[in-house]
Design an enzyme around this catalytic site. Structure first.
Site, PDB file in Angstrom:
ATOM      1  N   LYS A 253      11.689  -2.700  -2.133  1.00  0.00           N
ATOM      2  CA  LYS A 253      11.885  -1.280  -2.456  1.00  0.00           C
ATOM      3  C   LYS A 253      13.258  -0.855  -1.938  1.00  0.00           C
ATOM      4  O   LYS A 253      13.518  -0.901  -0.735  1.00  0.00           O
ATOM      5  CB  LYS A 253      10.786  -0.434  -1.797  1.00  0.00           C
ATOM      6  CG  LYS A 253      11.076   1.080  -1.804  1.00  0.00           C
ATOM      7  CD  LYS A 253      10.001   1.899  -1.066  1.00  0.00           C
ATOM      8  CE  LYS A 253      10.385   3.383  -0.999  1.00  0.00           C
ATOM      9  NZ  LYS A 253       9.387   4.214  -0.273  1.00  0.00           N
ATOM     10  N   ASP A 258      15.368   9.141   0.176  1.00  0.00           N
ATOM     11  CA  ASP A 258      14.100   9.695  -0.290  1.00  0.00           C
ATOM     12  C   ASP A 258      13.906  11.106   0.264  1.00  0.00           C
ATOM     13  O   ASP A 258      13.528  11.278   1.419  1.00  0.00           O
ATOM     14  CB  ASP A 258      12.948   8.768   0.159  1.00  0.00           C
ATOM     15  CG  ASP A 258      11.586   9.308  -0.251  1.00  0.00           C
ATOM     16  OD1 ASP A 258      11.524  10.195  -1.128  1.00  0.00           O
ATOM     17  OD2 ASP A 258      10.576   8.820   0.314  1.00  0.00           O
ATOM     18  N   LYS A 265      10.204  16.720   0.977  1.00  0.00           N
ATOM     19  CA  LYS A 265       9.816  16.512   2.367  1.00  0.00           C
ATOM     20  C   LYS A 265      10.318  17.667   3.221  1.00  0.00           C
ATOM     21  O   LYS A 265      11.318  18.300   2.869  1.00  0.00           O
ATOM     22  CB  LYS A 265      10.485  15.221   2.890  1.00  0.00           C
ATOM     23  CG  LYS A 265       9.892  13.922   2.384  1.00  0.00           C
ATOM     24  CD  LYS A 265      10.612  12.730   3.020  1.00  0.00           C
ATOM     25  CE  LYS A 265      10.115  11.402   2.473  1.00  0.00           C
ATOM     26  NZ  LYS A 265       8.710  11.117   2.783  1.00  0.00           N
ATOM     27  N   ASP A 276      15.108   4.060   3.638  1.00  0.00           N
ATOM     28  CA  ASP A 276      14.011   3.821   2.694  1.00  0.00           C
ATOM     29  C   ASP A 276      14.326   2.689   1.705  1.00  0.00           C
ATOM     30  O   ASP A 276      13.535   2.398   0.814  1.00  0.00           O
ATOM     31  CB  ASP A 276      13.658   5.117   1.956  1.00  0.00           C
ATOM     32  CG  ASP A 276      12.197   5.179   1.556  1.00  0.00           C
ATOM     33  OD1 ASP A 276      11.397   4.394   2.113  1.00  0.00           O
ATOM     34  OD2 ASP A 276      11.858   5.993   0.685  1.00  0.00           O
ATOM     35  N   ASP A 335       6.738  12.181  -3.962  1.00  0.00           N
ATOM     36  CA  ASP A 335       7.146  11.517  -2.724  1.00  0.00           C
ATOM     37  C   ASP A 335       6.480  10.139  -2.571  1.00  0.00           C
ATOM     38  O   ASP A 335       6.858   9.366  -1.702  1.00  0.00           O
ATOM     39  CB  ASP A 335       6.815  12.412  -1.530  1.00  0.00           C
ATOM     40  CG  ASP A 335       7.560  12.000  -0.262  1.00  0.00           C
ATOM     41  OD1 ASP A 335       8.466  11.148  -0.369  1.00  0.00           O
ATOM     42  OD2 ASP A 335       7.238  12.552   0.803  1.00  0.00           O
ATOM     43  N   GLU A 337       6.987   7.543  -4.219  1.00  0.00           N
ATOM     44  CA  GLU A 337       7.861   6.955  -5.240  1.00  0.00           C
ATOM     45  C   GLU A 337       8.004   5.450  -5.137  1.00  0.00           C
ATOM     46  O   GLU A 337       8.282   4.778  -6.131  1.00  0.00           O
ATOM     47  CB  GLU A 337       9.240   7.628  -5.182  1.00  0.00           C
ATOM     48  CG  GLU A 337      10.224   7.061  -4.165  1.00  0.00           C
ATOM     49  CD  GLU A 337       9.807   7.256  -2.711  1.00  0.00           C
ATOM     50  OE1 GLU A 337       8.918   8.086  -2.447  1.00  0.00           O
ATOM     51  OE2 GLU A 337      10.359   6.568  -1.837  1.00  0.00           O
ATOM     52  N   ARG A 339       5.922   3.025  -4.710  1.00  0.00           N
ATOM     53  CA  ARG A 339       4.988   2.234  -5.516  1.00  0.00           C
ATOM     54  C   ARG A 339       5.347   2.290  -6.995  1.00  0.00           C
ATOM     55  O   ARG A 339       5.077   1.344  -7.737  1.00  0.00           O
ATOM     56  CB  ARG A 339       3.547   2.706  -5.240  1.00  0.00           C
ATOM     57  CG  ARG A 339       3.270   4.123  -5.629  1.00  0.00           C
ATOM     58  CD  ARG A 339       2.051   4.721  -4.920  1.00  0.00           C
ATOM     59  NE  ARG A 339       2.340   5.063  -3.519  1.00  0.00           N
ATOM     60  CZ  ARG A 339       1.460   5.588  -2.670  1.00  0.00           C
ATOM     61  NH1 ARG A 339       0.215   5.826  -3.064  1.00  0.00           N
ATOM     62  NH2 ARG A 339       1.812   5.868  -1.431  1.00  0.00           N
TER      63      ARG A 339
HETATM   64  N1  BES Z   1       9.470   6.403   2.238  1.00  0.00           N
HETATM   65  C1  BES Z   1       8.253   7.046   2.498  1.00  0.00           C
HETATM   66  C2  BES Z   1       7.420   6.371   3.573  1.00  0.00           C
HETATM   67  C3  BES Z   1       8.007   6.320   4.952  1.00  0.00           C
HETATM   68  C4  BES Z   1       7.605   7.221   5.917  1.00  0.00           C
HETATM   69  C5  BES Z   1       8.929   5.369   5.282  1.00  0.00           C
HETATM   70  C6  BES Z   1       8.132   7.165   7.193  1.00  0.00           C
HETATM   71  C7  BES Z   1       9.459   5.307   6.566  1.00  0.00           C
HETATM   72  C8  BES Z   1       9.056   6.200   7.518  1.00  0.00           C
HETATM   73  C9  BES Z   1       7.434   7.104   1.216  1.00  0.00           C
HETATM   74  O1  BES Z   1       8.152   7.181   0.055  1.00  0.00           O
HETATM   75  C10 BES Z   1       6.607   8.344   1.292  1.00  0.00           C
HETATM   76  O2  BES Z   1       7.167   9.391   1.283  1.00  0.00           O
HETATM   77  N2  BES Z   1       5.304   8.178   1.370  1.00  0.00           N
HETATM   78  C11 BES Z   1       4.413   9.261   1.445  1.00  0.00           C
HETATM   79  C12 BES Z   1       3.254   8.973   0.518  1.00  0.00           C
HETATM   80  C13 BES Z   1       2.350  10.149   0.309  1.00  0.00           C
HETATM   81  C14 BES Z   1       3.072  11.216  -0.482  1.00  0.00           C
HETATM   82  C15 BES Z   1       1.137   9.668  -0.419  1.00  0.00           C
HETATM   83  C16 BES Z   1       3.934   9.376   2.888  1.00  0.00           C
HETATM   84  O3  BES Z   1       3.752   8.365   3.536  1.00  0.00           O
HETATM   85  O4  BES Z   1       3.793  10.496   3.363  1.00  0.00           O
HETATM   86 ZN    ZN Z   2      10.053   6.476   0.109  1.00  0.00          ZN
HETATM   87 MN    MN Z   3       8.609   9.151  -0.538  1.00  0.00          MN
END
Ligand code: BES
Ligand code: ZN
Ligand code: MN
Length: 488
Positions: A253, A258, A265, A276, A335, A337, A339
């Site tokens: 990825k 992000d 966020k 990210d 968010d 994204e 996947r």
């Molecule tokens: N890039 C983030 C996950 C992440 C969080 C990476 C903290 C490194 C540190 C990912 O894209 C994300 O935002 N995931 C969300 C998913 C949710 C919206 C289902 C998350 O983990 O909050």
């Molecule tokens: Zn992300």
């Molecule tokens: Mn995200």
């Protein structure tokens, strides 16, 4: 980029110990028996080393830790580091010993007297790993450490042993540099250009541009990047060192930034999302290492490079997009994204390369940090054999990894009302539903591992072999897995 420390190997010269400036390091096993170099330091300092190793402090000291004798009389050096290390230490302890020396390394450099130590190459590797610093954007006085000379009984043999390790260190540094770079520098274009530059090392590098991705039908990947000024890309890196057998695939990825997109966020900590692209960073670092050490294996690395931004053109919550596979996805949360990016790259990797196995890496979920903190990555797999081999490699390299479950039971949580699947489940099992989502894009007969590295790619306090910040987690384990399983 960061210049690694200058490390050279030389024949043991006991007379150099008295006149060396900077620091001098010697090793003493738990039996407190002094080798030739430690004996020389002891003589010069009129018994200081012997007094230390006979003390309770030495008895209590942990393997791989250094004790500092400052401003020693009888020597030109600023300090002597007496390192407690067995003659046959574990790889982890030997690296830790090297890291301990790197941590205190100053401008004056160091003379490391390894004598005939069996683990000298691992010690050197530890020094290199911990001496890394990302100081690209520090103007003013950069505290670049001085030269490190490692004295050994057989420096040629040591240099030969350290060669492949240097390739691993360089791969790790490449990953750390990528992860550390801010998003205004490491755009998708810049990232792709850095990967294209690896063609010099013998890698075959191809860049698929938006028009190509459109033709391939990678709509879930493209949808993530459509709110960004930076064009989305997929970069394919091939290392062919194993004849004409089918390759092993690594997929990363690479979200260069992000914001969450329209599901934006909160501001606090958003700056951390420059990391990210950590999964793509690890894939790139491993490919670099394989090329540098001319690995006898076929490995293909694929990275999906996109930026997730809010914009008038950005995708919205509620949008339905069609993946390259053909499955439709309802985007509940923009968010989630990662996947969406991986779904298309995973599918493309299998369609094009028919890999013998596939590992994806992604800073995918905050939930994995809730579950495992910053010590271990989450490991999800449809194949016990491949998974156990990876866990073994990770343990051997001291990279934390813990297996998490996959089960069709979780698929209920990502059923969509109007499409085949939705991109988020509820609050519970967030890392598992993400992995279940990915599994839908993995063919049943393809042995596969998903590594959720959100907690380990970049950390706020130092680790055994890295200063705080980007760790390069996974490069060592994956290189070892490839070495042990696919070479020789
Ligand atoms: N890039 C983030 C996950 C992440 C969080 C990476 C903290 C490194 C540190 C990912 O894209 C994300 O935002 N995931 C969300 C998913 C949710 C919206 C289902 C998350 O983990 O909050
Ligand atoms: Zn992300
Ligand atoms: Mn995200």
């Amino acid at each position: 980029m960061t210049t690694p420390i200058a490390l050279r190997f030389a024949e043991t010269d006991l007379d150099a110990i008295a006149t060396a400036t900077g620091r001098v390091a010697v090793f003493v096993g738990p039996n407190a028996k002094l080798g030739p170099s430690a004996r020389r330091v002891n003589r010069l300092t009129k018994g200081a080393v012997a007094r230390y190793v006979e003390s309770e402090a030495f008895e209590k000291a942990k393997e791989g830790t250094a004790h500092v004798l400052s401003w020693p009389a009888g020597m030109a050096a600023d300090a002597v580091d007496v390192v407690k290390l067995s003659r046959r230490p574990s790889q982890a302890d030997a690296r830790k010993a090297g890291a301990a020396l790197a941590k205190v390394l100053g401008k004056g450099g160091a003379l490391i007297a390894a004598d005939g130590h069996k683990a000298a190459a691992d010690i050197a590797f530890g020094v290199a790993m911990r001496a890394y610093a990302f100081d690209t954007y520090k103007t003013g006085d950069k505290t670049a450490p001085g030269e490190v000379t490692m004295m050994a009984t057989n420096p040629e043999a040591l240099a030969a042993e350290a060669g492949p390790m240097a390739a691993v260190a360089e791969g790790v540094f490449f990953t750390r540099d990528l992860v550390s770079e801010p998003a205004n520098i490491l755009t998708t274009d810049d990232f792709a250009a850095r990967l294209a530059a690896m063609q010099e090392l013998g890698l075959e590098v191809e860049i698929l541009e938006e028009a190509d991705l459109e033709k391939l039908g990678m709509r879930t990947l493209l949808a993530v990047g459509q709110g960004s000024e930076s064009p989305s890309k997929v970069v394919v890196m091939q290392w062919n060192g194993g004849g004409d057998e089918a390759p092993f695939a690594l997929v990363g990825k690479g979200v260069v930034f992000d914001t969450g997109g329209i599901s934006i966020k909160p501001a606090g900590g958003m700056e951390d999302m420059t990391m990210d692209m950590g999964g793509a960073g690890v894939v790139s670092g491993v490919m670099r290492t394989l090329a540098l050490r001319k690995a006898k294996a076929n490995v293909v690395g694929l990275v999906g490079l996109v930026e997730n931004m809010p914009d008038g053109k950005a995708q919205r919550p509620g949008d339905v997009v069609t993946s390259m596979k053909g499955d439709t996805v309802e985007v509940i949360n923009t968010d989630a994204e990662g996947r969406l990016v991986l779904a298309d790259v995973l599918w493309y990797a299998q369609e094009r390369f028919k890999p013998t196995g596939m590992i994806d890496l992604a800073t995918l979920t905050g939930a994995i940090i809730i579950g495992l903190g910053h010590e271990m990555a989450g490991v999800f797999s449809n194949d016990d054999d491949l998974c156990n081999a990876f866990l073994k490699a990770a343990a051997a390299e001291g990279e934390g990894a813990w297996r998490m479950p996959l089960s069709p039971a979780y698929d209920e949580l990502i059923k969509s009302q109007i499409a085949d699947i939705k991109n988020t489940g509820g609050r519970g099992a967030g890392s598992i539903t993400a992995a279940q989502f990915l599994q839908r894009f993995v063919k049943e007969d393809c042995p596969w591992i998903h590594l959720d590295i959100a907690g380990v790619a970049s950390v706020k306090s130092e680790t055994a072999l890295a200063p705080k910040g980007a760790t390069g987690w996974g490069v060592m384990a994956l290189d070892r897995l490839i070495r042990d399983r696919y070479e020789g």
